[in-house]
Design a protein around this motif. Structure first.
Motif, mmCIF file in Angstrom:
data_model
loop_
_atom_site.group_PDB
_atom_site.id
_atom_site.type_symbol
_atom_site.label_atom_id
_atom_site.label_comp_id
_atom_site.label_asym_id
_atom_site.label_seq_id
_atom_site.Cartn_x
_atom_site.Cartn_y
_atom_site.Cartn_z
ATOM 1 N N LEU A 1 44.972 49.048 40.022
ATOM 2 C CA LEU A 1 44.884 48.115 41.288
ATOM 3 C C LEU A 1 44.156 48.915 42.218
ATOM 4 O O LEU A 1 44.298 49.935 42.643
ATOM 5 C CB LEU A 1 46.327 47.914 41.626
ATOM 6 N N ALA A 2 42.994 48.337 42.588
ATOM 7 C CA ALA A 2 42.254 48.762 43.860
ATOM 8 C C ALA A 2 42.847 48.322 45.242
ATOM 9 O O ALA A 2 43.083 49.281 46.078
ATOM 10 C CB ALA A 2 41.021 48.018 43.729
ATOM 11 N N PHE A 3 43.260 47.183 45.346
ATOM 12 C CA PHE A 3 43.990 46.571 46.619
ATOM 13 C C PHE A 3 44.415 45.123 46.445
ATOM 14 O O PHE A 3 44.085 44.434 45.581
ATOM 15 C CB PHE A 3 43.027 46.714 47.884
ATOM 16 N N ILE A 4 45.373 44.922 47.484
ATOM 17 C CA ILE A 4 45.871 43.396 47.336
ATOM 18 C C ILE A 4 45.549 42.884 48.766
ATOM 19 O O ILE A 4 45.369 43.459 49.587
ATOM 20 C CB ILE A 4 47.688 43.728 47.460
ATOM 21 N N HIS A 5 45.048 41.675 48.677
ATOM 22 C CA HIS A 5 44.524 40.998 49.525
ATOM 23 C C HIS A 5 45.363 39.596 49.853
ATOM 24 O O HIS A 5 45.931 38.873 49.091
ATOM 25 C CB HIS A 5 43.133 40.489 49.184
ATOM 26 N N ARG A 6 45.660 39.236 51.096
ATOM 27 C CA ARG A 6 46.702 38.470 51.385
ATOM 28 C C ARG A 6 46.298 37.673 52.670
ATOM 29 O O ARG A 6 46.235 38.407 53.636
ATOM 30 C CB ARG A 6 48.248 39.084 51.399
ATOM 31 N N SER B 1 44.118 29.519 52.275
ATOM 32 C CA SER B 1 42.820 30.171 51.710
ATOM 33 C C SER B 1 43.166 31.573 51.192
ATOM 34 O O SER B 1 43.402 32.593 51.883
ATOM 35 C CB SER B 1 41.778 30.379 52.915
ATOM 36 N N VAL B 2 43.094 31.888 49.885
ATOM 37 C CA VAL B 2 43.609 33.188 49.365
ATOM 38 C C VAL B 2 42.654 34.074 49.484
ATOM 39 O O VAL B 2 42.747 35.315 49.610
ATOM 40 C CB VAL B 2 43.662 32.850 47.651
ATOM 41 N N PHE B 3 41.263 33.879 49.187
ATOM 42 C CA PHE B 3 40.169 34.697 49.689
ATOM 43 C C PHE B 3 38.880 34.010 49.808
ATOM 44 O O PHE B 3 38.717 32.708 49.307
ATOM 45 C CB PHE B 3 39.949 35.814 48.625
ATOM 46 N N SER B 4 37.891 34.380 50.440
ATOM 47 C CA SER B 4 36.446 33.923 50.462
ATOM 48 C C SER B 4 35.512 34.911 50.556
ATOM 49 O O SER B 4 35.901 36.272 50.736
ATOM 50 C CB SER B 4 36.322 32.896 51.668
ATOM 51 N N GLN C 1 51.673 34.180 45.884
ATOM 52 C CA GLN C 1 50.551 34.026 46.750
ATOM 53 C C GLN C 1 49.694 34.772 47.520
ATOM 54 O O GLN C 1 49.393 34.900 48.335
ATOM 55 C CB GLN C 1 51.165 32.878 47.879
ATOM 56 N N ALA C 2 49.425 36.057 46.593
ATOM 57 C CA ALA C 2 48.622 37.241 46.928
ATOM 58 C C ALA C 2 47.807 37.409 45.796
ATOM 59 O O ALA C 2 47.985 36.977 44.717
ATOM 60 C CB ALA C 2 49.503 38.388 47.327
ATOM 61 N N LEU C 3 46.553 38.071 46.097
ATOM 62 C CA LEU C 3 45.452 38.296 45.240
ATOM 63 C C LEU C 3 45.491 39.749 44.866
ATOM 64 O O LEU C 3 45.365 40.740 45.886
ATOM 65 C CB LEU C 3 44.041 37.796 45.677
ATOM 66 N N ALA C 4 45.554 40.094 43.742
ATOM 67 C CA ALA C 4 45.210 41.681 43.220
ATOM 68 C C ALA C 4 43.594 41.708 42.609
ATOM 69 O O ALA C 4 43.172 40.951 42.170
ATOM 70 C CB ALA C 4 46.024 42.012 42.157
#
Length: 289
Positions: free
Chosen positions: A4-9, A24-27, A224-227
């Protein structure tokens, strides 16, 4: 294995036309080329549409330079576009629309669903196109639930739907410009799987529901988070700490400039200006009823 590099939320909800709530999960505005060739992911719902609703969705709008991939998990959408493509997108279906040189389209709740009402949940992914393909002819792929290959796992309750790419000699039905794995996955608690991801590949896991971990010494991923996984190593191990639903995305990055504004994603600002000029002169066309 990749780590895992990081979690984006993101936790802010907003509206996209009549679609609310939308996350918007990520862009690429936030993460740039870190997620290339994946540009953006929006999670619409879970929500509920009241019966006999006047809410429709999103009216006619343009795109150029990329593809939209829409997963419908609950509810029903009606799609129409300027190429003549379109139709109903029902629960379990996936729409893969290549905007490329330019397309105008609408995305709305179907009239039948507006009449009946009910729960809705959708995810829309934007996939960037290589510079050489950005001005290709637009196309529309309707990937029906019954046609998407499904791999049933050992416990018989977990499964992997192979939308694009390949897993265990099962090939997805989506046609892509860049080789990629796009899997829609349901895992029951304590299920463990290992998925393919090449050295150097961008690998993302979006958890719609549940809780997972990638190894015992890494933090868990909440719903509802992005790995974002490391580009180093091959393969990803996923351990389901709860029953969960997730999207798995993996592809080699394009390593090209990204210049985007609104509905257009190109490689240079001049190309963005040209897209706005082409809209004004009618080169994107219009959908017809």
């Amino acid at each position: 294995m990749k780590s895992l590099a990081f979690i984006h939320r993101n936790d802010t909800r907003f509206a996209i036309g009549d679609f609310y709530p939308a996350l918007s999960v990520f862009s690429y505005h936030e993460l740039g080329n870190t997620t290339s060739p994946f540009l953006l992911l929006d999670h619409l719902g879970p929500g509920k549409l009241e019966p006999k609703s006047k809410k429709k969705g999103v009216n006619e709008h343009p795109h150029r330079g990329f593809e939209t991939v829409t997963f419908v998990f609950a509810g029903e959408l009606q799609h129409k576009d300027s190429t003549g493509g379109g139709g109903l997108i029902k629960r379990g279906d996936v729409q893969w629309m290549t905007a490329a040189s330019g397309i105008q389209h609408i995305e709305q709740f179907s009239s039948e669903f507006r009449e009946s009402g009910g729960p809705f949940e959708m995810v829309q992914l934007w996939v960037n196109l290589p510079a050489k393909d950005k001005m290709s002819t637009p196309r529309y792929q309707s990937l029906l639930n019954e046609d998407i290959p499904k791999i049933i796992l050992d416990d018989q309750a977990s499964y992997i739907r192979v939308v694009a790419g390949e897993l265990n000699q099962t090939t997805g039905i989506a046609k892509t410009f860049t080789a990629m794995n796009v899997f829609d996955i349901h895992l029951v608690k304590d299920q463990q799987i290992t998925l393919p991801a090449a050295e150097g590949a961008t690998t993302l896991i979006y958890l719609r529901k549940g809780k997972v971990q990638f190894s015992s010494d890494e933090e868990s991923l909440e719903e509802q988070a992005l790995a974002v996984m490391s580009s180093l190593g091959t393969g990803v191990q996923i351990n389901a700490l709860e029953n969960c639903d997730l999207l798995f995305l993996s592809a080699q990055p394009l390593n090209e400039p990204i210049n985007g504004q609104g509905p257009f994603v190109m490689n240079s600002y001049d190309e963005i200006l040209q897209a706005y000029d082409d809209i004004k002169t009618g080169k994107f066309g219009h959908y017809s009823d």
